[in-house]
Design a protein around this motif. Sequence first.
Motif, PDB file in Angstrom:
ATOM      1  N   LYS A 623       6.058  11.944  -4.769  1.00  0.00           N
ATOM      2  CA  LYS A 623       5.796  10.915  -5.767  1.00  0.00           C
ATOM      3  C   LYS A 623       4.349  10.445  -5.728  1.00  0.00           C
ATOM      4  N   GLY A 624       3.538  11.149  -4.966  1.00  0.00           N
ATOM      5  CA  GLY A 624       2.149  10.762  -4.837  1.00  0.00           C
ATOM      6  C   GLY A 624       1.377  10.978  -6.122  1.00  0.00           C
ATOM      7  N   ASP A 655       5.790   2.378  -7.742  1.00  0.00           N
ATOM      8  CA  ASP A 655       4.358   2.146  -7.528  1.00  0.00           C
ATOM      9  C   ASP A 655       4.045   2.034  -6.035  1.00  0.00           C
ATOM     10  N   ILE A 656       4.935   1.392  -5.274  1.00  0.00           N
ATOM     11  CA  ILE A 656       4.720   1.281  -3.819  1.00  0.00           C
ATOM     12  C   ILE A 656       4.824   2.646  -3.159  1.00  0.00           C
ATOM     13  N   ALA A 657       5.785   3.456  -3.606  1.00  0.00           N
ATOM     14  CA  ALA A 657       6.008   4.762  -2.992  1.00  0.00           C
ATOM     15  C   ALA A 657       4.820   5.695  -3.187  1.00  0.00           C
ATOM     16  N   LEU A 727      11.762   1.237   1.546  1.00  0.00           N
ATOM     17  CA  LEU A 727      10.980   0.578   0.508  1.00  0.00           C
ATOM     18  C   LEU A 727      11.320  -0.904   0.419  1.00  0.00           C
ATOM     19  N   VAL A 728      12.587  -1.231   0.564  1.00  0.00           N
ATOM     20  CA  VAL A 728      12.979  -2.646   0.571  1.00  0.00           C
ATOM     21  C   VAL A 728      12.288  -3.363   1.716  1.00  0.00           C
ATOM     22  N   GLY A 729      12.277  -2.720   2.894  1.00  0.00           N
ATOM     23  CA  GLY A 729      11.593  -3.325   4.032  1.00  0.00           C
ATOM     24  C   GLY A 729      10.113  -3.510   3.786  1.00  0.00           C
ATOM     25  N   ILE A 730       9.488  -2.546   3.100  1.00  0.00           N
ATOM     26  CA  ILE A 730       8.064  -2.667   2.793  1.00  0.00           C
ATOM     27  C   ILE A 730       7.823  -3.830   1.832  1.00  0.00           C
ATOM     28  N   VAL A 731       8.731  -4.002   0.880  1.00  0.00           N
ATOM     29  CA  VAL A 731       8.593  -5.132  -0.050  1.00  0.00           C
ATOM     30  C   VAL A 731       8.642  -6.455   0.713  1.00  0.00           C
ATOM     31  N   LEU A 732       9.594  -6.583   1.614  1.00  0.00           N
ATOM     32  CA  LEU A 732       9.692  -7.819   2.393  1.00  0.00           C
ATOM     33  C   LEU A 732       8.449  -7.992   3.271  1.00  0.00           C
ATOM     34  N   GLY A 733       7.982  -6.875   3.838  1.00  0.00           N
ATOM     35  CA  GLY A 733       6.783  -6.962   4.662  1.00  0.00           C
ATOM     36  C   GLY A 733       5.560  -7.345   3.855  1.00  0.00           C
TER      37      GLY A 733
END
Length: 941
Positions: A623-624, A655-657, A727-733
């Motif tokens: 997805k890059g 977008d985060i990925a 990804l959920v963890g990255i959002v929280l982080g």
Amino acid sequence: RIWTRVHALEAQTISRISCGEAHTVAVTTSGAVYSWGSSEFGQCGHGALHTGVVNHPRSVVLAQLLHGDVAVGVACGARHTLITTRAGALIAFGDNSHGQCGVASAGAMFSTQPSTSSSSETSTGQTAPSSCFLPQRVSALWGEPVEEARAGEHHTVVRTALGDAFAFGLNKHGQCGLGRQAGNIVRLPRLVPLADVCGIACGADHSLFITQAGKLFSCGSNHEGAVLGLGPSMRDNKSVFRPREVELGERGVVACAAGTMHSVVVAADNSVWGWGVSSGGQIDGSTEGSISSPQQIAVGGLEVQDVNAGFWQTVLSRGKPVVARHVAMIDVQRAEKDLAAGVLTGDQIESVFSWPGSIAASFGRGQSAGNDGSPPRSSPCCPLDPQRVEECTKAILNTYDTDTIAAMRTGLGRLVAHVEPAPSDADPAHVGALRVLLAALQNPVLSDYRLGGRLLVRVCTGLLAQSRETLRAFIHSIASYPPDIFAARLVGVCQAFLSAHLEAVGAVDDEVIRVVKVLSMLHAANELGGIIPISKFYNEFVSTRLDLSGDYMHWRQAQAAGASGDHLFSFCRHAFLLTPEAKAAILHLEAAMHMRESVVYDMLMQHAGGAAGEHSRVLVPNKGVAGSDLPALISSPYLVLQVRRDHLLQDALNDIARQPLQNLRKPLRVIFRGEEGVDEGGVQKEFFQLLVQEMLREEYGMFVHDTKTRLLWFDQRSLEEPLMFQLVGIVLGLAIYNGVILDVRFPLVVYRKLLGAQRMTLQDLETVAPDTAEGLRKLLAFDGDVRTAFLVCRIRCNILFSLRHRFRANDTAVERDCPFAISCAFQEHQRCVASMELHCFFARKRALLPDVAAAVAVTRVANAAVLGIFYNMRIYSAAHENIVTGARMFVCVRAQRRKPCTCALEPILSHEFAGNVMKWCSWSSTEGLPSHFISYKLCIL
């Protein structure tokens, strides 16, 4: 030979006297010690210049060791001497070739007078003096209230006021009672595995112990199978290495004596019993040979109350035995009355609080666990009774007498003045020192910064100077402290000093560092025992009035410079002192620093000619972004997320990925497509609130909301890949990293795992499924036979498919082939987990259970809903065969009492359920577990 008067001692009143192989030592009523005879090995204690024969009694100089204490008892071995004092100290001198003086090195753990001694090397590499020509304090017994000492030929046994016994010296035949593993020579005093010891005696190579219950134990050389009195069955045992009980029927023993190879005791009914080698008639005056079992000695009607034994002699006495109860102490139960009546004076209070043995005798607990001969417990309970310390010190403070209170403070100052570091960090736990230092730390005079601040620092210094094992024992000991005393006397005193000293000095010095280190150990004990809320450790002065940003910067610079020890001290390393607001401020500061560093790093990489390696790696390669777009993303000083409101979740995660990992450390900017506005912080908050709200919805299929606990948990039915949870963890982080607070409620067990907890318990299970945890606790507390009581069960399962259709088994077949009817109710449920209730009911064929009443006994055992959370609840293989073969119950819980967290499940219909609770309690790794089970462990930025 005729009796000769010792003219040199005519002016003295002798209270104790003892003889060795060729020397004699006497103690006077005033506490003076005199010795004479052979001093080849220093057994007379007059120094290396007097190693010949001392023809006349000479005074032994002990003043520099006693510090106001006085000698009260003496015991002589073949070539060594032991002195006991009123304060419970033990002093030794003479031959130490077998460790019988208990002095393992030329130095001492606590302040003692150095002595001239010849040395030999111990097994641990320490230099052990082979002879002590001057008296030395047995430092390993500092803090133990020694009441009585007995010496064998080359070994020593001592008894304390707390009922403990210690032994050291030659252990070739087991005469120390410490077991074979202790070795042939024991250099330092070690605890004998007996409790409530009230009497001891030493022969040449054996030892005797009397307990408060009147029982007698013996160990050591069993020459001719008779010396220990263990009966004919032990004739082949030449040595017994642990104390074994001597059978004397129901008679209690009140006094004992040990000769070279024989023993004599006096029973509570004044009868006298003896055994051993009687070649000289020393047992009953007539019998010669060996007597392996206790034999009553005819005493002609005399009411014998005491007994003594020599080389080949036995002496009986009608006088009451001299019971060593000389250690100065305070009777806590009478302290208030004695203070009011003037019986307990200021001088006595000062003496007790200045002598470690007196503190131990007044407030201590014994170390031994029991009289079964097993080794002492490896993790003993607190060796101090904190309630007794509190009652006594309160009684003194309530007198409101300045002289009395000052006496306690002066005594405490004298006590801590003589504490010195342990010689080696590898030394075993010094329970005596731990006991005394803990009592000193609890003393309320330390709460006054002006009068007790310096004393607190000295107590903390002495505590921190102990060995690693002693500090570990300190943490485990106070983990069971009463909450009120722990909060007020330990944590509160240290916190008050910290605030007052920082305000007075205005800087962090060595005294602050020492007190903070002790507070760190108190916090570790609180984490272990859950004594008080963590908020009790918050220090408002440190959190609000210190420059924590400067402290953090200093810490990072010291780390970068490779500093260690006190040079690396920072309050950031002791975060338990900081309030949540202060921690949040530090986290924001750290995040801002990382953001700046990330931007600078990107500029340097761009200047160097592009991005490579870790800098350009994206979270999801497929997805890059295209190669031409990557430099643009990296060169941007911000992490820019462009999202549509109607596709918020999809756009945000995509977008985060596609972002390079380095970009996640940059400052965040959020753009809602089609909307004007600049993100100055408000857009971020709105973005995260909307995104998390959407992300945690049950309809999305990743999390479920428990209406009872009001917490979120992971949906075991989720078909999402682990990457989505990451990804959920990255959002929280990202939210935390950018200073946005979100209302996300997971059970505490999630945060414990994120912090690295290695083992889960029933307490953790309770945060997820309190009903299940409560049911399992009831099963563990059940006194009867679990298998019998819960043999027949009816299961009502709310599951997603029908067993009846799945296995095509009609009711007639089930009833015919299985004596236990199984009724299943099926219905669709919003939650992913079946709610299973186990009920006992009466089987239809009463002949199989004739002792069960006809009435239905309905008992709710457990709610096992949590099991389906961790493992998919599917019943696939051989279920019909299990029913036909007569499965006695669906789930059988077998409780293991000593391990309350280990409950084994034995399902019959589904082997997949087996060990779920066991796996939950021992969950420490992610290997082999379903992806959705471990996914939140990846939820870390």
